[in-house]
Design a protein around this motif. Structure first.
Motif, PDB file in Angstrom:
ATOM      1  N   TYR A 133      42.538  36.178  37.865  1.00  0.00           N
ATOM      2  CA  TYR A 133      43.582  35.149  37.802  1.00  0.00           C
ATOM      3  C   TYR A 133      42.951  33.786  38.073  1.00  0.00           C
ATOM      4  CZ  TYR A 133      48.080  32.831  38.748  1.00  0.00           C
ATOM      5  OH  TYR A 133      49.170  32.002  38.720  1.00  0.00           O
TER       6      TYR A 133
ATOM      7  N   ALA B  72      42.583  38.885  42.167  1.00  0.00           N
ATOM      8  CA  ALA B  72      43.764  39.271  41.398  1.00  0.00           C
ATOM      9  C   ALA B  72      43.985  40.777  41.454  1.00  0.00           C
ATOM     10  CB  ALA B  72      43.607  38.815  39.948  1.00  0.00           C
TER      11      ALA B  72
ATOM     12  N   TYR C 111      47.123  33.910  45.716  1.00  0.00           N
ATOM     13  CA  TYR C 111      47.162  34.672  44.476  1.00  0.00           C
ATOM     14  C   TYR C 111      48.452  35.486  44.399  1.00  0.00           C
ATOM     15  CZ  TYR C 111      42.384  33.816  42.751  1.00  0.00           C
ATOM     16  OH  TYR C 111      41.251  33.248  42.232  1.00  0.00           O
TER      17      TYR C 111
END
Length: 546
Positions: A424, A187, A219
């Motif tokens: 994330y 992330a 991502y």
């Protein structure tokens, strides 16, 4: 490429008629608060330009502590008709993107080199970026590396040592490795790419991610679904499996070992059908003979001069050979030479060993773990891995017990305790404004083709491109797949749904890789980087495009 460009879809498909998702306000606040950095480019590596940029260590504190990232670009040859920048990520994790960008003229198509600046960003802790270090000195690191072993454990004692070394590695990265080891999640790298997209002057990102680079691509697509122009993920790892859960080790979720085992048995079966005139390992039953080699090496390693060939070394070399588009010939030649050496004729294998070089030590293990362990969820104790690996080994012969499966042992949550609170974990099904091109090779030995299928089904605005090439990833491995990828990157228009490329050379047929498929033949991944792709190749030439 003319026919390819003529065949790209020219009108919006049904799925793109849906309203696309937008970047969340939370992510916008994080990255947009960072001032656009100025890149002070300077000449490097003859044909490239390099820069170093400081970006926030924590995007919650955009004006706080920073980390240094290395950036490299090869400028577009046709600046008057330049489309923008094409960001590359070669995989790993822990592999330098600046080095793959520097090599772009050796393997990318003329069309891409003409129209794009090729840009590579070394991820946090990796390559020429500020390195992550989990030990104060090499002397402190050395005994832990000895516990981990050179390749992967086979005996009970080796497995116990690896568990012990993994625990110590996790503890070191969670203490000495901080704060960088806790700020290396994918992330953070996606956020870095969004800021650097602005820094190179692009309104939207154009991206090609190979292998682990496919995770970065997923991502970015889900965190910034309206901020990319074209995004290719090739050699795909399903991001849901990458994040995972606390019950399963990583290979149970992404089944890399199963892909490798499936490809190996297919090679051996094709060798048997091709016969001794076409395949060096065809005499007798190749499947049974391969198993005999592994049993003999497990019982007693083979010594040739000052070199020792172990079972782990043989399986690792077989796996590396399977990264090439000539995987069939490479694997069976290696097997034939090893069988001959076990029977007393060591000449051919000795020549191969004589050409090998021992790689220097670097921080690549820390670089891998800093991403892997902060991205995912893992079982609590390293002691849980041996039983899980034993199960994988029964399911995926030879590779279920290899480095593919052991590599995340240091991520056990009781010893790897440093966390990235901004990592994330999904969702991974955002409806992106532009289509995502998902590329999978049927016989990929490290990123199981099933991951490409599941990812394409998860992303609403995506297209699956399948290829019958051998080796790891499809770009520059098959001319058809390479041409489709190039066309999409240039135009933003993907191929028709469920396009299949069936043109790549197949084992033991006498077909030689074309120029488009063979330019990267000399690039092999280091043994401790199981998802680093073999880059290379040039696609067919095409006509002018917009």
């Amino acid at each position: 490429m003319t026919a390819i460009l003529a065949g790209v879809t020219s009108s919006a498909s049904a799925e793109t008629a849906l309203r696309p998702d937008r970047t969340s306000s939370a992510e916008s606040r994080k990255v947009d608060a960072v001032p656009t950095p100025r890149l002070d480019w300077s000449a490097c590596f003859e044909s490239a330009e390099c820069a170093t940029v400081k970006l926030p260590l924590d995007y919650d504190q955009p004006h706080g502590a920073t980390t240094d990232l290395a950036v490299l670009r090869v400028k577009a040859r046709d600046q008057a008709n330049r489309i923008g920048s094409l960001f590359l990520n070669p995989g790993g994790p822990g592999v330098s993107a600046t080095q793959i960008a520097r090599l772009a003229p050796a393997f990318m198509s003329d069309e891409l080199l003409d129209r794009f600046d090729i840009v590579g960003v070394d991820p946090r802790g990796v390559g020429s970026s500020r390195p992550v270090r989990c030990f104060a000195s090499a002397e402190q690191q050395a005994p832990v590396l000895r516990d981990l072993g050179e390749l992967f454990p086979v005996t009970k004692a080796e497995k116990q040592a690896l568990v012990r070394g993994s625990q110590r590695y996790g503890q070191a990265c969670s203490t000495t490795g901080r704060p960088l080891a806790g700020a290396m999640s994918t992330a953070e790298l996606a956020r870095d790419h969004d800021v650097l997209r602005r820094a190179v002057g692009d309104e939207k990102l154009t991206f090609l991610g190979l292998s682990y680079g496919s995770v970065l691509g997923q991502y970015y697509a889900n965190m910034f679904p309206d901020r990319f122009r074209a995004l290719v993920i090739d050699g795909v790892l399903d991001a849901r499996g990458w994040v995972g859960n606390t019950r399963q080790i990583l290979d149970e979720r992404i089944n890399s070992s199963g892909g490798a085992s499936r490809a190996l048995f297919e090679i051996l079966r094709r060798c048997d059908r091709a016969g001794e005139t076409a395949c060096a390992f065809a005499a007798g039953d190749p499947v049974r003979n391969f198993d005999t080699i592994t049993r003999r090496l497990k019982a007693k390693p083979l010594v040739i001069g000052d070199r020792t060939i172990t079972y782990a070394g043989f399986i690792t070399d077989v796996h590396l050979a399977m990264y090439l588009p000539t995987a069939g010939e490479q694997v069976t030649t290696l097997a034939a030479e090893t069988r001959a050496a076990l029977d007393g004729d060591t000449a051919a294998l000795a020549r191969r060993l004589g050409a090998a070089a021992d790689p220097p030590y670097d921080n690549s293990l820390e670089a891998v773990l800093g991403v892997l362990c902060t991205d995912g969820r893992f079982p609590a104790r390293a002691e849980q891995w041996p039983a899980a690996v034993a199960m994988r080994d029964r399911i995926a012969p030879y590779f279920g017990g290899s480095a593919l499966v052991w590599k995340d042992t240091a991520c056990a949550s009781s010893t790897w305790t440093v966390r990235d609170e901004d990592a994330y974990t999904g969702p991974f099904n955002r409806h992106t404004a532009a289509p995502v091109l998902v590329v999978g090779s049927f016989w990929d030995p490290s990123t199981n083709y099933a991951n490409a299928v599941s990812t394409s089904r998860l992303l609403p605005n995506s297209r699956l491109l399948s290829s019958d090439n051998w080796g790891h990833t499809a770009y520059a491995r098959g001319a058809c797949a390479t041409a489709w990828i190039d066309a999409y990157l240039l135009t933003g228009k993907p191929p028709a749904r469920d396009t299949v490329c069936a043109d790549a050379p197949q084992p033991f047929t006498g077909e030689a890789p074309t120029f488009a498929e063979g330019r990267g033949m000399h690039l092999l991944p280091p043994a401790n980087r199981p998802w680093a792709p073999v880059a290379g190749g040039q696609s067919p030439s095409g006509d002018a495009i917009r």
